[in-house]
Scaffold this motif. Structure first.
Motif, PDB file in Angstrom:
ATOM      1  N   ALA A 192       8.315  -3.729   8.690  1.00 49.56           N
ATOM      2  CA  ALA A 192       8.707  -3.583   7.294  1.00 49.56           C
ATOM      3  C   ALA A 192       7.873  -4.456   6.358  1.00 49.56           C
ATOM      4  O   ALA A 192       8.104  -4.455   5.166  1.00 49.56           O
ATOM      5  CB  ALA A 192      10.190  -3.911   7.132  1.00 49.56           C
ATOM      6  N   GLN A 193       6.921  -5.175   6.875  1.00 48.39           N
ATOM      7  CA  GLN A 193       6.094  -6.042   6.050  1.00 48.39           C
ATOM      8  C   GLN A 193       5.130  -5.231   5.190  1.00 48.39           C
ATOM      9  O   GLN A 193       4.472  -4.319   5.677  1.00 48.39           O
ATOM     10  CB  GLN A 193       5.278  -7.001   6.921  1.00 48.39           C
ATOM     11  N   SER A 194       5.075  -5.572   3.930  1.00 50.37           N
ATOM     12  CA  SER A 194       4.069  -4.999   3.040  1.00 50.37           C
ATOM     13  C   SER A 194       2.812  -5.850   3.140  1.00 50.37           C
ATOM     14  O   SER A 194       2.897  -7.065   3.288  1.00 50.37           O
ATOM     15  CB  SER A 194       4.574  -5.004   1.597  1.00 50.37           C
ATOM     16  N   ASN A 195       1.669  -5.206   3.075  1.00 48.56           N
ATOM     17  CA  ASN A 195       0.392  -5.920   3.111  1.00 48.56           C
ATOM     18  C   ASN A 195      -0.288  -5.790   1.768  1.00 48.56           C
ATOM     19  O   ASN A 195      -0.370  -4.698   1.214  1.00 48.56           O
ATOM     20  CB  ASN A 195      -0.523  -5.336   4.191  1.00 48.56           C
ATOM     21  N   ILE A 196      -0.773  -6.900   1.266  1.00 49.65           N
ATOM     22  CA  ILE A 196      -1.511  -6.918   0.012  1.00 49.65           C
ATOM     23  C   ILE A 196      -2.871  -7.539   0.313  1.00 49.65           C
ATOM     24  O   ILE A 196      -2.963  -8.722   0.633  1.00 49.65           O
ATOM     25  CB  ILE A 196      -0.768  -7.724  -1.066  1.00 49.65           C
ATOM     26  N   LYS A 197      -3.895  -6.710   0.240  1.00 47.05           N
ATOM     27  CA  LYS A 197      -5.244  -7.188   0.522  1.00 47.05           C
ATOM     28  C   LYS A 197      -5.959  -7.371  -0.803  1.00 47.05           C
ATOM     29  O   LYS A 197      -6.017  -6.452  -1.614  1.00 47.05           O
ATOM     30  CB  LYS A 197      -5.991  -6.178   1.390  1.00 47.05           C
ATOM     31  N   LEU A 198      -6.474  -8.573  -1.027  1.00 45.78           N
ATOM     32  CA  LEU A 198      -7.211  -8.820  -2.259  1.00 45.78           C
ATOM     33  C   LEU A 198      -8.534  -9.478  -1.942  1.00 45.78           C
ATOM     34  O   LEU A 198      -8.677 -10.168  -0.943  1.00 45.78           O
ATOM     35  CB  LEU A 198      -6.400  -9.649  -3.251  1.00 45.78           C
ATOM     36  N   GLU A 199      -9.480  -9.193  -2.798  1.00 48.79           N
ATOM     37  CA  GLU A 199     -10.819  -9.734  -2.625  1.00 48.79           C
ATOM     38  C   GLU A 199     -11.158 -10.649  -3.792  1.00 48.79           C
ATOM     39  O   GLU A 199     -10.818 -10.363  -4.940  1.00 48.79           O
ATOM     40  CB  GLU A 199     -11.845  -8.602  -2.550  1.00 48.79           C
ATOM     41  N   ALA A 210       9.787   2.171  -0.821  1.00 46.71           N
ATOM     42  CA  ALA A 210       8.442   2.685  -1.030  1.00 46.71           C
ATOM     43  C   ALA A 210       7.955   3.570   0.117  1.00 46.71           C
ATOM     44  O   ALA A 210       7.153   4.443  -0.093  1.00 46.71           O
ATOM     45  CB  ALA A 210       7.466   1.532  -1.221  1.00 46.71           C
ATOM     46  N   GLN A 211       8.392   3.303   1.330  1.00 40.96           N
ATOM     47  CA  GLN A 211       8.019   4.076   2.513  1.00 40.96           C
ATOM     48  C   GLN A 211       6.512   4.252   2.643  1.00 40.96           C
ATOM     49  O   GLN A 211       6.003   5.361   2.787  1.00 40.96           O
ATOM     50  CB  GLN A 211       8.740   5.418   2.520  1.00 40.96           C
ATOM     51  N   GLY A 212       5.781   3.148   2.538  1.00 41.46           N
ATOM     52  CA  GLY A 212       4.343   3.178   2.766  1.00 41.46           C
ATOM     53  C   GLY A 212       3.502   3.548   1.563  1.00 41.46           C
ATOM     54  O   GLY A 212       2.395   4.038   1.720  1.00 41.46           O
ATOM     55  N   ALA A 213       4.018   3.337   0.367  1.00 44.11           N
ATOM     56  CA  ALA A 213       3.236   3.616  -0.843  1.00 44.11           C
ATOM     57  C   ALA A 213       1.969   2.765  -0.845  1.00 44.11           C
ATOM     58  O   ALA A 213       2.000   1.599  -0.472  1.00 44.11           O
ATOM     59  CB  ALA A 213       4.069   3.332  -2.088  1.00 44.11           C
ATOM     60  N   VAL A 214       0.868   3.358  -1.272  1.00 40.50           N
ATOM     61  CA  VAL A 214      -0.406   2.644  -1.305  1.00 40.50           C
ATOM     62  C   VAL A 214      -0.798   2.414  -2.758  1.00 40.50           C
ATOM     63  O   VAL A 214      -0.766   3.317  -3.581  1.00 40.50           O
ATOM     64  CB  VAL A 214      -1.507   3.434  -0.574  1.00 40.50           C
ATOM     65  N   ILE A 215      -1.148   1.179  -3.042  1.00 42.12           N
ATOM     66  CA  ILE A 215      -1.595   0.783  -4.376  1.00 42.12           C
ATOM     67  C   ILE A 215      -3.075   0.427  -4.274  1.00 42.12           C
ATOM     68  O   ILE A 215      -3.459  -0.386  -3.435  1.00 42.12           O
ATOM     69  CB  ILE A 215      -0.796  -0.442  -4.885  1.00 42.12           C
ATOM     70  N   ASP A 216      -3.895   1.036  -5.106  1.00 38.79           N
ATOM     71  CA  ASP A 216      -5.321   0.717  -5.168  1.00 38.79           C
ATOM     72  C   ASP A 216      -5.654   0.293  -6.590  1.00 38.79           C
ATOM     73  O   ASP A 216      -5.411   1.053  -7.532  1.00 38.79           O
ATOM     74  CB  ASP A 216      -6.178   1.937  -4.804  1.00 38.79           C
ATOM     75  N   ILE A 217      -6.188  -0.909  -6.735  1.00 34.07           N
ATOM     76  CA  ILE A 217      -6.591  -1.408  -8.045  1.00 34.07           C
ATOM     77  C   ILE A 217      -8.072  -1.774  -7.951  1.00 34.07           C
ATOM     78  O   ILE A 217      -8.473  -2.544  -7.076  1.00 34.07           O
ATOM     79  CB  ILE A 217      -5.754  -2.641  -8.459  1.00 34.07           C
ATOM     80  N   LEU A 251     -11.501 -10.792 -10.098  1.00 33.25           N
ATOM     81  CA  LEU A 251     -10.852 -10.208  -8.922  1.00 33.25           C
ATOM     82  C   LEU A 251     -11.678  -9.063  -8.375  1.00 33.25           C
ATOM     83  O   LEU A 251     -12.190  -8.236  -9.125  1.00 33.25           O
ATOM     84  CB  LEU A 251      -9.470  -9.672  -9.286  1.00 33.25           C
ATOM     85  N   GLY A 252     -11.758  -9.008  -7.053  1.00 34.71           N
ATOM     86  CA  GLY A 252     -12.313  -7.838  -6.408  1.00 34.71           C
ATOM     87  C   GLY A 252     -11.204  -6.789  -6.295  1.00 34.71           C
ATOM     88  O   GLY A 252     -10.165  -6.898  -6.935  1.00 34.71           O
ATOM     89  N   ALA A 253     -11.430  -5.800  -5.463  1.00 39.98           N
ATOM     90  CA  ALA A 253     -10.434  -4.745  -5.278  1.00 39.98           C
ATOM     91  C   ALA A 253      -9.142  -5.311  -4.703  1.00 39.98           C
ATOM     92  O   ALA A 253      -9.155  -6.264  -3.918  1.00 39.98           O
ATOM     93  CB  ALA A 253     -10.988  -3.668  -4.351  1.00 39.98           C
ATOM     94  N   VAL A 254      -8.029  -4.730  -5.113  1.00 41.02           N
ATOM     95  CA  VAL A 254      -6.715  -5.076  -4.585  1.00 41.02           C
ATOM     96  C   VAL A 254      -6.141  -3.803  -3.986  1.00 41.02           C
ATOM     97  O   VAL A 254      -6.111  -2.758  -4.642  1.00 41.02           O
ATOM     98  CB  VAL A 254      -5.767  -5.608  -5.688  1.00 41.02           C
ATOM     99  N   LYS A 255      -5.708  -3.886  -2.741  1.00 42.88           N
ATOM    100  CA  LYS A 255      -5.093  -2.742  -2.076  1.00 42.88           C
ATOM    101  C   LYS A 255      -3.817  -3.218  -1.413  1.00 42.88           C
ATOM    102  O   LYS A 255      -3.831  -4.191  -0.654  1.00 42.88           O
ATOM    103  CB  LYS A 255      -6.027  -2.126  -1.045  1.00 42.88           C
ATOM    104  N   ALA A 256      -2.725  -2.534  -1.712  1.00 44.78           N
ATOM    105  CA  ALA A 256      -1.438  -2.917  -1.136  1.00 44.78           C
ATOM    106  C   ALA A 256      -0.773  -1.714  -0.498  1.00 44.78           C
ATOM    107  O   ALA A 256      -0.846  -0.604  -1.033  1.00 44.78           O
ATOM    108  CB  ALA A 256      -0.544  -3.510  -2.208  1.00 44.78           C
ATOM    109  N   THR A 257      -0.144  -1.937   0.633  1.00 45.41           N
ATOM    110  CA  THR A 257       0.710  -0.938   1.258  1.00 45.41           C
ATOM    111  C   THR A 257       2.116  -1.499   1.199  1.00 45.41           C
ATOM    112  O   THR A 257       2.421  -2.496   1.849  1.00 45.41           O
ATOM    113  CB  THR A 257       0.283  -0.671   2.716  1.00 45.41           C
ATOM    114  N   ILE A 258       2.952  -0.875   0.388  1.00 45.92           N
ATOM    115  CA  ILE A 258       4.312  -1.368   0.153  1.00 45.92           C
ATOM    116  C   ILE A 258       5.258  -0.633   1.084  1.00 45.92           C
ATOM    117  O   ILE A 258       5.322   0.590   1.091  1.00 45.92           O
ATOM    118  CB  ILE A 258       4.735  -1.168  -1.330  1.00 45.92           C
ATOM    119  N   ARG A 259       6.026  -1.401   1.838  1.00 44.06           N
ATOM    120  CA  ARG A 259       7.007  -0.824   2.763  1.00 44.06           C
ATOM    121  C   ARG A 259       8.375  -1.358   2.436  1.00 44.06           C
ATOM    122  O   ARG A 259       8.570  -2.419   1.993  1.00 44.06           O
ATOM    123  CB  ARG A 259       6.654  -1.183   4.200  1.00 44.06           C
TER     124      ARG A 259
END
Length: 165
Positions: free
Chosen positions: A24-31, A144-151, A157-165
């Motif tokens: 159930a962990q959401s991952n937020i990847k940022l650069e 959210a059930q795996g919603a993907v956020i792309d910024i 800031l570099g790209a931000v990508k999150a998978t919200i669970r």
């Protein structure tokens, strides 16, 4: 024999619960981009979530060096930094060099309670001494059930990508 089976059931239940909690962990990847300049200072970065009423509910990460410069993270400072110093102290960590970082979030608020269904906004703000300031945000719904956020990358800031669970 009964005790062995009971212990086995308890252990199996704990493993299943741990797996479900981990899943159930959401991952937020940022650069953080490498910025070519004569005087480079690592950026201060704040990552948090606000509810539909624009109230902060979870401070996920805060990378700082000296508290004097927190005010440069303007939205963060107005929403969290100046009024909740205990939370700032509890969450803050060292500034990071350019690179890619993954943060984890369990969809809980700062007190550890699960967030209710509804609309939320993910904020990522960065400010650099003798550099620029960037604030990006993206709305999402829970559950959210795996919603993907792309910024896309912007300034500090570099790209931000999150998978919200």
């Amino acid at each position: 024999m009964k005790l062995t089976w009971a212990l086995l059931v308890v252990c199996a239940t704990a493993v299943c619960w741990h797996s479900a909690a981990t899943a159930a962990q959401s991952n937020i990847k940022l650069e953080l981009p490498a910025i070519e300049t004569s005087q480079y200072h690592r950026p201060y970065v704040a990552v948090w979530v606000e509810n539909a009423q624009q109230q902060p509910v979870k401070l996920i990460a805060l990378w700082v060096e000296k508290p004097d410069w927190l005010k440069d993270l303007r939205r963060f400072w107005r929403k969290i930094g100046r009024s909740n110093t205990a939370l700032v102290d509890a969450v803050s960590g060292a500034t990071q060099k350019p690179g890619s970082y993954t943060l984890q979030w369990d969809a809980k608020d700062d007190s550890g309670a699960a967030l209710s269904a509804g609309r939320y906004t993910l904020f990522v703000e960065a400010a650099r001494e003798q550099g620029g300031r960037s604030l990006v945000k993206h709305e999402f719904n829970l559950p959210a059930q795996g919603a993907v956020i792309d910024i896309a990358a912007e300034g500090e800031l570099g790209a931000v990508k999150a998978t919200i669970r």
